[in-house]
Design a protein around this motif. Structure first.
Motif, PDB file in Angstrom:
ATOM      1  N   GLY A 150      35.323  36.311  46.476  1.00 12.32           N
ATOM      2  CA  GLY A 150      34.951  35.875  45.068  1.00 12.32           C
ATOM      3  C   GLY A 150      34.203  37.254  44.443  1.00 12.32           C
ATOM      4  O   GLY A 150      34.633  37.494  43.393  1.00 12.32           O
ATOM      5  N   ARG A 174      36.894  39.893  43.480  1.00 13.17           N
ATOM      6  CA  ARG A 174      37.776  39.479  42.416  1.00 13.17           C
ATOM      7  C   ARG A 174      37.043  39.736  41.075  1.00 13.17           C
ATOM      8  O   ARG A 174      37.611  39.914  40.070  1.00 13.17           O
ATOM      9  N   ILE A 175      35.675  39.366  40.966  1.00 14.85           N
ATOM     10  CA  ILE A 175      34.923  39.621  39.800  1.00 14.85           C
ATOM     11  C   ILE A 175      34.745  41.135  39.455  1.00 14.85           C
ATOM     12  O   ILE A 175      34.896  41.488  38.427  1.00 14.85           O
ATOM     13  N   ASP A 234      38.299  39.711  37.143  1.00 12.04           N
ATOM     14  CA  ASP A 234      38.773  38.240  37.290  1.00 12.04           C
ATOM     15  C   ASP A 234      37.737  37.130  37.374  1.00 12.04           C
ATOM     16  O   ASP A 234      37.096  37.120  38.412  1.00 12.04           O
ATOM     17  N   ALA A 235      37.446  36.853  36.311  1.00 14.45           N
ATOM     18  CA  ALA A 235      36.539  35.635  36.213  1.00 14.45           C
ATOM     19  C   ALA A 235      36.730  34.573  37.062  1.00 14.45           C
ATOM     20  O   ALA A 235      35.917  33.739  37.593  1.00 14.45           O
ATOM     21  N   LYS A 236      38.146  34.302  37.485  1.00 21.51           N
ATOM     22  CA  LYS A 236      38.318  33.128  38.325  1.00 21.51           C
ATOM     23  C   LYS A 236      37.777  33.424  39.906  1.00 21.51           C
ATOM     24  O   LYS A 236      37.919  32.554  40.565  1.00 21.51           O
ATOM     25  N   GLY A 237      37.236  34.583  39.840  1.00 15.88           N
ATOM     26  CA  GLY A 237      36.528  35.134  41.232  1.00 15.88           C
ATOM     27  C   GLY A 237      35.051  33.894  41.137  1.00 15.88           C
ATOM     28  O   GLY A 237      34.917  33.835  42.534  1.00 15.88           O
ATOM     29  N   LEU A 238      34.643  33.439  40.146  1.00 13.97           N
ATOM     30  CA  LEU A 238      33.472  32.512  40.266  1.00 13.97           C
ATOM     31  C   LEU A 238      33.840  31.109  41.090  1.00 13.97           C
ATOM     32  O   LEU A 238      33.053  30.480  41.771  1.00 13.97           O
ATOM     33  N   THR A 239      35.195  30.990  41.095  1.00 10.78           N
ATOM     34  CA  THR A 239      35.560  29.601  41.853  1.00 10.78           C
ATOM     35  C   THR A 239      35.433  29.725  43.356  1.00 10.78           C
ATOM     36  O   THR A 239      35.867  28.571  43.956  1.00 10.78           O
ATOM     37  N   THR A 260      28.055  34.302  34.676  1.00  8.08           N
ATOM     38  CA  THR A 260      27.406  33.017  35.314  1.00  8.08           C
ATOM     39  C   THR A 260      26.338  32.286  34.360  1.00  8.08           C
ATOM     40  O   THR A 260      26.202  31.015  34.399  1.00  8.08           O
TER      41      THR A 260
END
Length: 191
Positions: free
Chosen positions: A13, A16-17, A21-26, A156
């Motif tokens: 994650g 990815r961030i 890529d903000a989807k790294g937060l998942t 976040t």
């Protein structure tokens, strides 16, 4: 989810961030236990930290207090890992973001692993290609990691860039103050 799976997911994650890529937060565990387990990042970072402090001693004078220096540095390392979460716990309610504390600290803690890797890479590049000066690559890495921290805070905490920047700058300055006090203590020059 076991600790190794959670660690690998969190590190993925953070990667990815870092790529925007903000989807790294998942990929993070935002539970209370996930929050506390995010401090395991300090355990991952510690060997590199210890190596860097040991490397600093290569040019130390013969009568340098190595034992005291390393002890103070280790204590300062622990304080740095605890001081910022305590500080930000007091600040986020003032910003109306108290409910985002666990998520922010969880991601911020895990991001330190990637940050240390980038820092070590920059040091290696500086050794291999000294044309930017002794700290050229390190300075670039520090700036990149500050920008990365601002991006994490913005994502976040859902705050504007100036607020996210102030939060990351507070962490940076707090770390510098703790480091400075630690060095002075190690050298017996605090008072």
């Amino acid at each position: 989810m076991n600790m190794s799976t959670e660690t690998l997911r969190a590190l993925y994650g953070t990667w990815r961030i870092a790529r925007g890529d903000a989807k790294g937060l998942t990929f993070f565990n935002y539970s209370i236990s996930g929050f506390w387990r995010s401090f395991f990042a300090a355990v991952i970072v510690f060997p590199a930290f210890a190596f860097l402090r040991w490397h600093d001693l290569l040019d130390a004078p013969e009568n340098f207090p190595v034992g005291r220096y390393m002890t103070v540095e280790i204590v300062a390392f622990v304080i740095k890992w605890l001081a910022f979460p305590v500080l930000i716990h007091q600040v986020l309610p003032l910003l109306g973001r108290a409910e985002r504390y666990i998520g922010f600290i969880t991601v911020y803690n895990w991001s330190s692993v990637l940050q240390m890797a980038v820092y070590l890479f920059a040091l290696a590049l500086g050794t291999l290609f000294p044309m930017l000066g002794p700290g050229g690559f390190v300075m670039i890495a520090v700036i990149a990691m500050l920008v990365y921290g601002v991006y994490i805070a913005r994502l976040t905490l859902s705050v504007p860039i100036p607020t996210a920047s102030a939060i990351v700058l507070a962490d940076f300055l707090l770390s510098m103050v703790i480091t400075s006090i630690g060095i002075r203590l190690a050298m017996g020059q605090l008072f």
